[in-house]
Design an enzyme around this catalytic site. Structure first.
Site, PDB file in Angstrom:
ATOM      1  N   GLU A 141       0.833  -1.213   0.000  1.00 55.98           N
ATOM      2  CA  GLU A 141       0.000   0.000   0.000  1.00 55.98           C
ATOM      3  C   GLU A 141       0.858   1.250   0.000  1.00 55.98           C
ATOM      4  OE1 GLU A 141      -2.907  -0.068   3.140  1.00 55.98           O
ATOM      5  OE2 GLU A 141      -4.143  -1.534   2.087  1.00 55.98           O
ATOM      6  N   GLU A 197      -6.089  -7.189  -1.244  1.00 56.58           N
ATOM      7  CA  GLU A 197      -6.437  -7.118   0.187  1.00 56.58           C
ATOM      8  C   GLU A 197      -7.730  -6.343   0.355  1.00 56.58           C
ATOM      9  OE1 GLU A 197      -3.365  -5.680   3.041  1.00 56.58           O
ATOM     10  OE2 GLU A 197      -5.031  -4.614   4.011  1.00 56.58           O
TER      11      GLU A 197
HETATM   12  C1  IDC Z   1      -3.070  -3.836  10.243  1.00 55.20           C
HETATM   13  C2  IDC Z   1      -3.272  -5.004  11.173  1.00 55.20           C
HETATM   14  C3  IDC Z   1      -2.908  -4.581  12.569  1.00 55.20           C
HETATM   15  C4  IDC Z   1      -1.534  -3.995  12.571  1.00 55.20           C
HETATM   16  C5  IDC Z   1      -1.423  -2.865  11.560  1.00 55.20           C
HETATM   17  C6  IDC Z   1      -0.030  -2.287  11.444  1.00 55.20           C
HETATM   18  O1  IDC Z   1      -4.581  -5.479  11.054  1.00 55.20           O
HETATM   19  O2  IDC Z   1      -2.978  -5.699  13.432  1.00 55.20           O
HETATM   20  O3  IDC Z   1      -1.246  -3.488  13.855  1.00 55.20           O
HETATM   21  O4  IDC Z   1      -1.765  -3.357  10.292  1.00 55.20           O
HETATM   22  O5  IDC Z   1       0.847  -3.183  10.919  1.00 55.20           O
HETATM   23  C7  IDC Z   1      -4.131  -2.178   5.602  1.00 55.20           C
HETATM   24  C8  IDC Z   1      -2.783  -2.790   5.628  1.00 55.20           C
HETATM   25  C9  IDC Z   1      -2.685  -3.812   6.734  1.00 55.20           C
HETATM   26  C10 IDC Z   1      -3.446  -3.361   7.952  1.00 55.20           C
HETATM   27  C11 IDC Z   1      -4.925  -3.303   7.583  1.00 55.20           C
HETATM   28  C12 IDC Z   1      -5.837  -2.944   8.772  1.00 55.20           C
HETATM   29  O6  IDC Z   1      -2.394  -3.356   4.384  1.00 55.20           O
HETATM   30  O7  IDC Z   1      -1.323  -3.997   7.026  1.00 55.20           O
HETATM   31  O8  IDC Z   1      -3.261  -4.323   8.944  1.00 55.20           O
HETATM   32  N1  IDC Z   1      -5.089  -2.357   6.514  1.00 55.20           N
HETATM   33  O9  IDC Z   1      -5.546  -1.663   9.264  1.00 55.20           O
HETATM   34  N2  IDC Z   1      -4.587  -1.345   4.704  1.00 55.20           N
HETATM   35  C13 IDC Z   1      -5.819  -0.943   5.040  1.00 55.20           C
HETATM   36  C14 IDC Z   1      -6.170  -1.582   6.205  1.00 55.20           C
END
Ligand code: IDC
Length: 468
Positions: free
Chosen positions: A294, A386
């Site tokens: 992302e 995702e």
């Molecule tokens: C989130 C995880 C969370 C973690 C965070 C930071 O769910 O447990 O603490 O990342 O690493 C994304 C990202 C993905 C995120 C997810 C939810 O690709 O890494 O995971 N998210 O926030 N993009 C939009 C949402």
């Protein structure tokens, strides 16, 4: 005369020139090209090129043609390797379509840009021989073309067994029969934190009970990820690729950049990582590469520059694998940054066989995001690598109606997806209740969350993979 020919042949043999007197790989006037513009929009177009071999069988083909107008540029091709030098476009068949029997045809295509007029190309040659039936001319008399697909291989019934090596065709992901398919599956959570969730039992459940086509392997680069132990994480990714392969699932190798958001921060790491995994997995049919999860706080131009440096590293080792490129604004095609898909449509990554990532979280991203993806999907190959059923934080309430609207749209557009996450993280986006990865049940209502239950019911419905 006979004596003269014999003498010539002897001389040619002596001089090592036998090939000059042998019939060429394709007999003169032995090919036909049907060139069609499938669609055209301001400054751009999509063309289909059907090549029919009317000469001798060839084991590998190269087609060349000229773009008459200086403003005509190849943007992206499919079903072949495509390059442009000056006005000459060269396209070379891939492993699965490079042999052409007499009468056989192969269909390839490309998107292009143009400035002035968009005249049809000229001077088509197949392995150096002019294709005299080309470009709107009268078809060259010759044998009736036969289908090029050959004998379909028996399928083993798994997603990879049925579909084989996938490739991009037009705006779709296509299988070995050159038919569009949708791959549906789950994403791991960060493998640095949730390794306990990825074992033989959970992979069996994902393949057999969830009937997933795809496992996305989320390898964070920061946050205690790859940068702390490149060799260890590379091995861990490879072993998950093997576990997916053993169960007939595709593996999407996700270089999970997130913070910092500029993928160029990790450019050197990406080159090292992808050179290694692409070389190691080149012979496998189940691997797709996602080069930046992302991108955020960074322009499309910078992301494109990153992609154009990483993709050649992958291609050098694994030429036929599909590569997915993240987009601006957390892979929202720029929408989350107030931009949109046109910045990609107007300035696509200069590489073939690639797709673009689109991510959404159903409770946060709704109609305007669905509209952007729908528009983009008419012009760009898209993959939802995702998404979540909840808010963009990964938590909050599940939004059932928005999730259903999204998944119905993806089904309709045949856009593949992976859901965040196949894990027991203590957050509502996780498919399993906290702590349950320690057990051996990854399927029943006792361990699934609301999100896991919804996703399992969507993913486990019968696939529709065409086999001819
Ligand atoms: C989130 C995880 C969370 C973690 C965070 C930071 O769910 O447990 O603490 O990342 O690493 C994304 C990202 C993905 C995120 C997810 C939810 O690709 O890494 O995971 N998210 O926030 N993009 C939009 C949402």
């Amino acid at each position: 005369m006979k004596r003269l020919l014999a003498l010539l042949a002897t001389c040619a043999t002596i001089l090592g020139l036998t090939a000059l007197l042998s019939p060429p790989a394709v007999a003169a006037a032995g090919c036909k090209v049907d060139y069609t513009i499938a669609s055209q929009w301001q400054g751009g177009f999509q063309a289909g090129v059907k090549i029919t071999n009317l000469g001798d069988p060839v084991s590998a083909w190269t087609l060349r043609f000229a773009m008459p107008d200086a403003g005509q540029k190849l943007v992206q091709g499919w079903n072949a390797t495509w390059t442009q030098s000056g006005s000459t476009v060269t396209t070379v068949g891939l492993d699965w379509n490079r042999a052409l029997a007499t009468g056989a045809a192969v269909e390839v295509g490309f998107t292009g840009s143009f400035t002035g007029a968009n005249p049809k190309p000229t001077a088509f040659t197949l392995n150096g021989v002019a294709c005299t039936g080309s470009v709107g001319g009268e078809p060259t008399p010759g044998p009736t073309p036969e289908p090029s697909t050959g004998t379909p291989q028996p399928s083993t019934g798994t997603p990879v067994g049925v579909n084989g090596q996938v490739h991009v065709c037009g705006v779709n992901l296509c299988n070995q029969y050159n038919r569009p398919i949708q791959l549906r599956g789950m994403s791991t959570h960060g493998i640095q934190w949730f390794s306990g969730c990825y074992n033989d039992a959970s992979m069996d459940a994902l393949a057999r009970d969830w009937k997933a086509d795809l496992l996305r392997v989320a390898m964070y680069v920061q946050e205690d990820g790859y940068e702390t132990d490149p060799a260890g994480f590379t091995n861990r990714v490879n072993s998950l690729v093997d576990m997916a392969e053993a169960r007939g699932m595709y593996a999407l190798i996700d270089f999970h950049t997130l913070t910092p958001g500029d993928p160029n921060y990790n450019l050197a790491r990406a080159k090292t990582f992808f050179a290694s995994v692409a070389a190691r997995n080149a012979a496998k049919k189940n691997v797709i590469y996602e080069i930046a999860n992302e991108p955020n706080g960074v322009s499309w131009t910078a992301i494109k520059s990153y992609a154009e440096q990483v993709i050649p590293v992958i291609r050098a080792a694994d030429p036929d694998a599909v590569v997915v490129v993240g987009t601006r604004g957390w892979s929202s095609l720029g929408v989350s940054d107030g931009s949109g898909e046109s910045e990609v449509v107007n300035n696509p990554v200069n590489a073939a066989n690639i797709m673009y990532a689109f991510h959404f979280y159903a409770a946060s991203h709704k109609d305007n995001y669905r509209a952007a993806l729908s528009r983009a999907a008419t012009q760009l190959p898209m993959f939802v690598t995702e998404f979540g059923t909840v808010s963009a934080t990964g938590g909050g309430a599940l939004d059932r109606s928005s999730t259903t609207a999204w998944l119905d749209l993806l089904d309709q557009l045949k856009i593949g997806y992976a859901n965040w996450t196949y894990s027991d993280a203590a957050e509502s986006s996780a498919a399993f209740q906290p702590g349950t990865c320690d057990g051996s049940d990854y399927s029943s209502s006792g361990v699934l969350t609301e999100s896991g239950t919804l996703l399992k019911s969507r993913i486990s419905t019968a696939d529709n993979f065409p086999t001819s």
